[in-house]
Scaffold this active site. Structure first.
Site, mmCIF file in Angstrom:
data_model
loop_
_atom_site.group_PDB
_atom_site.id
_atom_site.type_symbol
_atom_site.label_atom_id
_atom_site.label_comp_id
_atom_site.label_asym_id
_atom_site.label_seq_id
_atom_site.Cartn_x
_atom_site.Cartn_y
_atom_site.Cartn_z
ATOM 1 N N ASN A 13 0.911 -1.161 0.000
ATOM 2 C CA ASN A 13 0.000 0.000 0.000
ATOM 3 C C ASN A 13 0.948 1.208 0.000
ATOM 4 O O ASN A 13 1.611 1.475 0.997
ATOM 5 C CB ASN A 13 -0.861 -0.055 1.264
ATOM 6 C CG ASN A 13 -1.925 1.028 1.370
ATOM 7 O OD1 ASN A 13 -2.381 1.327 2.472
ATOM 8 N ND2 ASN A 13 -2.341 1.608 0.268
ATOM 9 N N ASN A 64 -6.257 10.547 -0.664
ATOM 10 C CA ASN A 64 -6.386 9.391 -1.540
ATOM 11 C C ASN A 64 -5.998 9.768 -2.968
ATOM 12 O O ASN A 64 -5.925 10.951 -3.315
ATOM 13 C CB ASN A 64 -7.833 8.879 -1.512
ATOM 14 C CG ASN A 64 -8.186 8.215 -0.195
ATOM 15 O OD1 ASN A 64 -7.458 7.366 0.300
ATOM 16 N ND2 ASN A 64 -9.325 8.605 0.375
ATOM 17 N N CYS A 73 -5.290 6.568 8.430
ATOM 18 C CA CYS A 73 -4.696 5.562 7.558
ATOM 19 C C CYS A 73 -3.661 4.793 8.348
ATOM 20 O O CYS A 73 -2.673 5.355 8.815
ATOM 21 C CB CYS A 73 -4.060 6.215 6.354
ATOM 22 S SG CYS A 73 -3.192 7.682 6.779
ATOM 23 N N HIS A 165 -15.548 1.731 7.560
ATOM 24 C CA HIS A 165 -15.293 0.412 6.967
ATOM 25 C C HIS A 165 -16.556 -0.437 6.998
ATOM 26 O O HIS A 165 -17.262 -0.469 7.998
ATOM 27 C CB HIS A 165 -14.182 -0.311 7.734
ATOM 28 C CG HIS A 165 -12.857 0.353 7.592
ATOM 29 N ND1 HIS A 165 -12.008 0.091 6.547
ATOM 30 C CD2 HIS A 165 -12.260 1.310 8.341
ATOM 31 C CE1 HIS A 165 -10.928 0.856 6.672
ATOM 32 N NE2 HIS A 165 -11.053 1.602 7.742
ATOM 33 N N GLU A 214 -10.747 0.266 -1.469
ATOM 34 C CA GLU A 214 -10.656 1.472 -0.643
ATOM 35 C C GLU A 214 -11.435 2.646 -1.217
ATOM 36 O O GLU A 214 -11.379 2.914 -2.422
ATOM 37 C CB GLU A 214 -9.186 1.891 -0.487
ATOM 38 C CG GLU A 214 -8.452 1.060 0.532
ATOM 39 C CD GLU A 214 -7.117 1.682 0.922
ATOM 40 O OE1 GLU A 214 -7.020 2.927 0.992
ATOM 41 O OE2 GLU A 214 -6.179 0.913 1.146
ATOM 42 N N CYS A 223 -4.645 -2.570 3.628
ATOM 43 C CA CYS A 223 -5.247 -1.418 4.303
ATOM 44 C C CYS A 223 -5.162 -1.670 5.800
ATOM 45 O O CYS A 223 -5.754 -2.626 6.308
ATOM 46 C CB CYS A 223 -6.696 -1.247 3.851
ATOM 47 S SG CYS A 223 -7.521 0.146 4.621
ATOM 48 N N GLY A 226 -8.329 -0.983 7.630
ATOM 49 C CA GLY A 226 -9.248 -2.046 7.192
ATOM 50 C C GLY A 226 -8.981 -3.359 7.913
ATOM 51 O O GLY A 226 -9.914 -4.082 8.279
HETATM 52 O O1 ZDP Z 1 -10.540 6.014 4.403
HETATM 53 C C1 ZDP Z 1 -10.061 6.104 3.279
HETATM 54 O O2 ZDP Z 1 -10.519 6.901 2.433
HETATM 55 C C2 ZDP Z 1 -8.849 5.222 2.932
HETATM 56 N N1 ZDP Z 1 -8.814 4.995 1.524
HETATM 57 C C3 ZDP Z 1 -7.609 5.904 3.448
HETATM 58 C C4 ZDP Z 1 -6.333 5.098 3.326
HETATM 59 C C5 ZDP Z 1 -6.273 3.965 4.361
HETATM 60 C C6 ZDP Z 1 -4.955 3.185 4.348
HETATM 61 N N2 ZDP Z 1 -4.855 2.287 3.215
HETATM 62 C C7 ZDP Z 1 -4.791 2.351 5.611
HETATM 63 O O3 ZDP Z 1 -3.808 1.567 5.667
HETATM 64 O O4 ZDP Z 1 -5.536 2.494 6.571
HETATM 65 C C8 ZDP Z 1 -3.774 4.103 4.303
#
Ligand code: ZDP
Length: 278
Positions: A13, A64, A73, A165, A214, A223, A226
């Site tokens: 990522n 993003n 993130c 999420h 995402e 993520c 996530g």
């Molecule tokens: O919440 C959002 O809009 C995500 N796309 C932000 C990025 C999340 C990330 N991939 C993570 O590791 O939590 C950086």
């Protein structure tokens, strides 16, 4: 507008990180779209800026690849902890980071002077509809609830790690059309700020296989928030213990739901190259 940057990833990522204490960027949203472009830019899932903070060691902001700003993130928090230590912006191994989702505390863990992992206190999960946010009764939780997408019914569990999420447990992760279903749930009317979408196959009580669509970035290899939300959803549905490994396309994260109600995420962060954006 020229600025120096460094390119990092957490389990694939990937991010463009800019030291905002030295470099100046005028319009983060616009610049994020440009630098994240994999053909016309540097190529990344997001643009990250490190800034001074009044209430923590540093502030971090993430945009993003579509230019939208995320509240939090997970993978980036590990990259920032390593960045500020290795670039000499701090000599602390454990720092506090101001985010739009509160103060996050990553810690570099060394064994025999070699960096072994980065463990992040991600704070508490938020479970109420109003906090995620979702439409409907503000104080209710969303655990194994039905969601209709194009007339088909899915069971969802929703968790905020500062960012939203929506988790779906599936029997076979390889049979999911991540792009199609992910994007439809991301923009479903029940999520007023959209949502990240995780598809999860339970391998055993300590191991989950997860793939992510995402918000604002599409399919990514990992993520962090996530993975944290996934562990919470798995525990709430009685599928795993409070500590489990989450296997993502780009590698593994260890996630723990502590008795203090905080979520702890452990994993790597890697710098790949440095450059100047012209
Ligand atoms: O919440 C959002 O809009 C995500 N796309 C932000 C990025 C999340 C990330 N991939 C993570 O590791 O939590 C950086």
């Amino acid at each position: 507008m020229k600025f120096n940057f460094s390119k990092w990833h957490g389990l694939g990522n990937d991010f463009v990180i800019v030291n905002g204490l030295e470099e100046k960027i005028d319009n983060y949203n616009e610049v994020a779209i440009k630098v994240c472009d994999r053909n016309f830019g540097i190529g990344a899932d997001g643009l990250v800026v490190i800034l001074p903070s009044q209430i923590a060691d540093f502030e971090m902001r993430i945009f993003n690849s579509d230019g939208s700003e995320a509240e939090m993130c997970g993978n980036v928090t590990r990259c920032i902890a390593r960045y500020v230590f290795e670039y000499g912006l701090t000599n602390k191994k454990k720092i506090t980071l101001e985010t739009k989702a509160g103060i996050i505390k990553p810690e570099l863990i060394f064994i025999d002077n070699v960096l072994s992992t980065i463990r992040v206190d991600m704070g508490e999960p938020r479970l109420k509809r109003g906090e995620i946010p979702m439409t409907g009764t503000e104080n209710e939780q969303v655990i194994n609830e039905s969601l209709l997408v194009d007339g088909a019914e899915y069971r969802i569990t929703c968790v905020s790690m500062g960012n939203p999420h929506c988790i779906l447990f599936v029997d076979d992760i390889t049979s999911i059309d991540l792009c199609d279903l992910g994007s439809k749930i991301e923009t479903h009317a029940t999520f007023p700020r959209k949502t990240n979408v995780e598809f999860v196959q339970v391998l055993n009580k300590q191991k989950l296989r997860m793939r992510v669509w995402e918000r604002g970035a599409g399919i990514t290899m990992a993520c962090g928030t996530g993975a944290c939300a996934t562990l919470v959803a798995a525990v709430l549905n009685g599928k795993t213990d409070r500590q489990a490994t989450v296997e993502l396309d780009g590698g593994e994260l260890l996630i723990e739901w502590g008795l203090d109600n905080h979520i702890y995420m452990s994993g790597p962060a890697v710098e790949v190259f440095r450059g100047q954006y012209l």
